[in-house]
Design a protein around this motif. Structure first.
Motif, PDB file in Angstrom:
ATOM      1  N   ASN A   1      40.017  29.973  62.726  1.00 45.03           N
ATOM      2  CA  ASN A   1      39.511  31.185  63.372  1.00 45.03           C
ATOM      3  C   ASN A   1      40.227  32.448  62.914  1.00 45.03           C
ATOM      4  O   ASN A   1      40.016  33.524  63.469  1.00 45.03           O
ATOM      5  N   ASP A   2      41.127  32.301  61.939  1.00 43.40           N
ATOM      6  CA  ASP A   2      41.829  33.433  61.332  1.00 43.40           C
ATOM      7  C   ASP A   2      42.674  34.207  62.348  1.00 43.40           C
ATOM      8  O   ASP A   2      42.837  35.416  62.241  1.00 43.40           O
TER       9      ASP A   2
ATOM     10  N   VAL B   1      29.415  34.212  49.836  1.00 42.80           N
ATOM     11  CA  VAL B   1      28.422  35.126  49.263  1.00 42.80           C
ATOM     12  C   VAL B   1      28.955  36.553  49.216  1.00 42.80           C
ATOM     13  O   VAL B   1      28.301  37.438  48.668  1.00 42.80           O
ATOM     14  N   ASP B   2      30.136  36.766  49.815  1.00 42.40           N
ATOM     15  CA  ASP B   2      30.753  38.083  49.766  1.00 42.40           C
ATOM     16  C   ASP B   2      32.263  37.917  49.855  1.00 42.40           C
ATOM     17  O   ASP B   2      32.782  36.807  50.046  1.00 42.40           O
ATOM     18  N   SER B   3      32.981  39.003  49.721  1.00 41.16           N
ATOM     19  CA  SER B   3      34.444  38.949  49.706  1.00 41.16           C
ATOM     20  C   SER B   3      35.010  38.502  51.047  1.00 41.16           C
ATOM     21  O   SER B   3      36.037  37.811  51.107  1.00 41.16           O
TER      22      SER B   3
ATOM     23  N   LEU C   1      37.949  34.305  54.084  1.00 36.75           N
ATOM     24  CA  LEU C   1      38.004  33.347  55.188  1.00 36.75           C
ATOM     25  C   LEU C   1      38.208  31.930  54.682  1.00 36.75           C
ATOM     26  O   LEU C   1      38.990  31.149  55.244  1.00 36.75           O
ATOM     27  N   ASN C   2      37.502  31.582  53.596  1.00 38.51           N
ATOM     28  CA  ASN C   2      37.671  30.251  53.005  1.00 38.51           C
ATOM     29  C   ASN C   2      39.090  30.063  52.477  1.00 38.51           C
ATOM     30  O   ASN C   2      39.690  28.994  52.652  1.00 38.51           O
TER      31      ASN C   2
ATOM     32  N   ASP D   1      41.705  27.290  53.740  1.00 42.49           N
ATOM     33  CA  ASP D   1      42.276  26.341  52.768  1.00 42.49           C
ATOM     34  C   ASP D   1      43.794  26.268  52.905  1.00 42.49           C
ATOM     35  O   ASP D   1      44.386  25.186  52.811  1.00 42.49           O
ATOM     36  N   SER D   2      44.416  27.410  53.126  1.00 41.02           N
ATOM     37  CA  SER D   2      45.873  27.422  53.308  1.00 41.02           C
ATOM     38  C   SER D   2      46.273  26.661  54.569  1.00 41.02           C
ATOM     39  O   SER D   2      47.280  25.944  54.578  1.00 41.02           O
ATOM     40  N   GLU D   3      45.465  26.800  55.618  1.00 43.34           N
ATOM     41  CA  GLU D   3      45.743  26.059  56.844  1.00 43.34           C
ATOM     42  C   GLU D   3      45.555  24.561  56.638  1.00 43.34           C
ATOM     43  O   GLU D   3      46.368  23.749  57.098  1.00 43.34           O
TER      44      GLU D   3
END
Length: 554
Positions: A64-65, A119-121, A126-127, A131-133
Motif C-alpha cells: 500500500n506504499d 502503463v505510466d510512471s 508502485l511496482n 518489489d522491494s517489499e
C-alpha cells in the motif's frame, strides 16, 4: 516501531534461545521457581495474543506504499525469530503461524504475481516499491525454511513441520500446498495476460525458498524406490480424507445437499450423519474451501418438512437444520468475551443471508449460545440472571448492532438519515419488564461504547482471500476458535509422526507439491508443459536455466 521490534527479538532470544532442547522451559524446569514460571507464562501470553497479531496487521500493509522498508524488515526478522529460536516456542505458536503464513506470506506472493503491467510512471514506481517489499518478505521466508531441528535420531525441517501441523490436519487449511503453489506460480511467466512477469531477482528468491525447503526436508535421508504398505491410521489416510473434504466443500458451494451426499457416499460421514458432524464440517470447512455464502445459506435455511410420499434424507429436514444451527453456535468460544466481540467473531465465519427470517433464526441461536457466556452476563451483570431473559436481551442487542452496522456503513443512506447515538441508546436502554430486570437498564456508557466501536470499525462479513486482508475478527476466530475446540494437532504428536514415519512424511510432502514444482521447472526452462516453445523466445536465459536445474536436482 523499529526499536521496539529489535527489543522484542532480544527478549525472545534471551528467554527461549538458550533453552535446553529437551526441556525448553517446561514446567519441571521451574518447579522451585514459581515466580519465574509465572513471568515466562505471562511473556508467552503477550507473544501469542499481542505480538503475533501486531506483526500480521503491520505486515499486511505491505503493497500500500505506506510502510517503510525498515519497519517491514524488522517485522519479517521478528517473525523469523519467533519461528527459529526454539522448538518449544514454535510449538506454542502453531495456531498463530497458520494465520501469519496465509495472511502475510501467501497473500504477498499472490499480489506479487498479479501486479499489473505498468502503463505510466506512477504504476512503475508502485511496482518497484512492492518489489522491494517482496524481496524482504521472501528473504525472511528463506530463513524460516532453513530451520532444521536435528537430534541424534532424526531431523525435522520447517517444510515437514508445517505439512504435519496444517496439511495433515482436518481442522486447518493446506498451508504448505498453498504456499508452494504460489511460489511456483511466481516462477512461471505469462500466467495472466493483464499481469506483468515476476522480476528475475524475485524469481530467484522464490526458487531459493523452494530449493532450501526441499533440501532441508531430505536432509540425512533419501527417498527409497520402494514404498511400504501403510495401515489405516496413517497420515496418508488422513490426507486422503482431507482431499475428499475439499471435493465435498466444492460441491457444497454449488448445492448443500450435493456436498453432504458426496461425503456420505465416500464414507467421510456415516450413512446417517449427526447434526454435530455437519456443524463441524461447516465450522472447519471454511479453511477447506467452503464459501461463506454457502455456509450462511445452509444455517439460515428452514429445511424440508416430512413428506410421507417422498423419502427425504435427515440432513435436508427442518429439525436437522435447526439442530445444526444450535451445534454450530456451540462450537464458538464466547467465554470472557463481550457480546460485540463475540458477534464480530461469529459473523466473520460466514456471510449472513439476505432474508430477514433467516437472519432472525441465526441471531436467535447466536444469542442462546453467547448470551449465557458473555461478559455482560457473567462479569458485568448487565443482563438478567434469568437465562431466558438474558438470551432475549442478547438477541435484541445483537440484532440492533447489526442494524446499526448496516445503517452507519451503507453509502446509500444519507448522513442526515443515519442512526444517531441518542437513538441507538434510546432503543436499547430498556427492553421492557419481560426482558429487562426492574431498575437495571443498560448503562448509557456501555451502549455508547458499542456505538463508537461500530462507527470506527465496520463488522465485515466478506471472505478474506489471497488478496484480502485478515481482520482482527478473523484472527480471533482462528486463534480463539482453535483454543475453544477446533484444536490444531498436538505438538508432541507432530514430532512423533516426523520421527516414526519420516519416509512417509517425505513422500506425502512430495505428492502434495510435486505437480506445481514440475510446472515451475518448466517455467524456468521457458517451455510449456506440452513441450511447445513459449512465444518467440527459443533461447534459455542463463539465470532461469540454472534455477530450473537447481530445483530439478533437488
Amino acid at each position: 516501531r523499529v526499536l521496539c521490534m529489535k527489543l522484542v527479538r532480544c527478549v525472545v532470544r534471551e528467554v527461549w534461545g538458550n533453552a535446553d532442547r529437551e526441556e525448553s522451559l517446561t514446567i519441571s524446569k521451574f518447579q522451585d521457581r514459581t515466580h519465574d514460571e509465572r513471568n515466562v507464562r505471562s511473556l508467552l501470553s503477550i507473544v501469542q495474543d499481542e505480538l503475533c497479531l501486531a506483526l500480521l496487521i503491520i505486515g499486511q500493509v505491505a503493497g500500500n506504499d505506506v510502510l517503510s522498508l525498515e519497519v517491514l524488515s524488522e517485522v519479517c526478522a521478528t517473525i523469523a525469530t519467533l519461528w527459529g529460536t526454539s522448538p518449544f516456542l514454535r510449538k506454542k505458536l502453531y495456531v498463530h503461524f497458520e494465520a501469519i503464513i496465509n495472511g502475510f506470506f501467501v497473500r504477498a506472493l499472490a499480489q506479487l504475481r498479479c501486479r499489473p503491467v505498468p502503463v505510466d510512471s506512477e504504476q512503475y514506481e508502485l511496482n518497484q516499491s512492492f518489489d522491494s517489499e517482496c524481496e524482504i518478505i521472501l528473504e525472511s521466508l528463506v530463513d524460516m525454511m532453513c530451520v532444521l531441528d536435528i537430534t541424534k535420531d532424526s531431523s525435522i525441517s520447517t517444510l515437514e513441520i508445517l505439512f504435519l501441523a496444517y496439511d495433515c490436519n482436518m481442522n486447518c487449511p493446506n498451508v504448505i500446498a498453498r504456499l508452494f503453489d504460489e511460489l511456483c506460480l511466481c516462477c512461471i511467466d505469462g500466467e495472466k495476460k493483464e499481469s506483468r512477469n515476476v522480476p528475475a531477482h524475485l524469481k530467484e528468491l522464490c526458487a531459493e525458498t523452494l530449493t532450501v525447503g526441499l533440501k532441508c526436508a531430505m536432509h540425512g535421508s533419501a527417498l527409497s524406490g520402494q514404498r511400504k504398505e501403510f495401515n489405516f491410521d496413517t497420515l496418508r489416510q488422513i490426507k486422503s480424507k482431507k482431499n475428499l473434504m475439499l471435493e465435498g466443500a466444492i460441491l457444497f458451494n454449488e448445492k448443500s445437499s450435493k456436498g453432504i451426499k458426496f461425503l456420505v457416499d465416500n464414507n467421510v460421514f456415516p450413512p446417517h450423519p449427526s447434526p454435530k458432524e455437519v456443524s463441524l464440517f461447516l465450522r472447519q470447512g471454511i479453511s477447506l474451501g467452503l464459501g461463506k455464502v454457502a455456509v450462511g445459506g445452509y444455517l439460515g435455511e428452514k429445511g424440508k418438512s416430512s413428506n410421507p410420499l417422498r423419502s427425504i434424507p435427515d440432513y435436508e429436514r427442518d429439525w436437522f437444520h435447526d439442530q445444526v444451527l444450535v451445534e454450530y453456535c456451540n462450537l464458538f468460544y464466547f467465554e470472557q468475551q463481550s457480546l460485540l466481540d463475540g458477534l464480530r467473531m461469529f459473523l466473520s465465519s460466514f456471510r449472513l443471508p439476505g432474508e430477514a427470517q433467516q437472519i432472525d433464526r441465526i441471531i436467535q441461536s447466536f444469542a442462546e449460545s453467547c448470551g449465557r457466556q458473555c461478559k455482560e452476563t457473567i462479569n458485568l451483570n448487565l443482563f438478567s440472571e434469568n437465562e431466558k431473559r438474558a438470551t432475549d436481551a442478547a438477541y435484541l442487542l445483537a440484532f440492533s448492532i447489526i442494524m446499526l452496522n448496516t445503517d452507519l456503513h451503507n453509502p446509500n443512506i444519507r448522513p442526515d438519515r443515519k442512526m444517531s447515538l441518542d437513538a441507538f441508546v434510546k432503543n436499547n436502554t430498556d427492553y421492557g419488564r419481560e426482558i429487562t430486570d426492574e431498575g437495571k437498564p443498560l448503562p448509557r456508557d456501555f451502549l455508547e461504547g458499542i456505538y463508537e466501536s461500530i462507527k470506527l470499525e465496520e463488522i465485515r462479513t466478506e471472505g478474506e482471500g489471497a488478496d484480502g486482508v485478515m481482520t482482527i475478527d478473523q484472527w480471533n476466530d482462528v486463534v480463539i476458535g482453535r483454543r475453544g475446540g477446533l484444536h490444531i494437532a498436538d505438538s508432541d504428536e507432530i514430532e512423533r509422526h516426523a520421527n516414526d514415519m519420516s519416509q512417509e512424511v517425505k513422500w506425502l510432502v512430495f505428492d502434495s507439491i510435486g505437480e506445481p514444482l514440475i510446472k515451475a521447472i518448466h517455467g524456468f526452462w521457458n517451455t510449456n508443459v506440452g513441450g511447445s516453445e513459449k512465444g518467440n523466445n527459443v533461447s534459455l536465459g542463463t539465470l532461469e536455466a540454472r534455477l530450473g536445474m537447481d530445483l530439478a536436482n533437488e
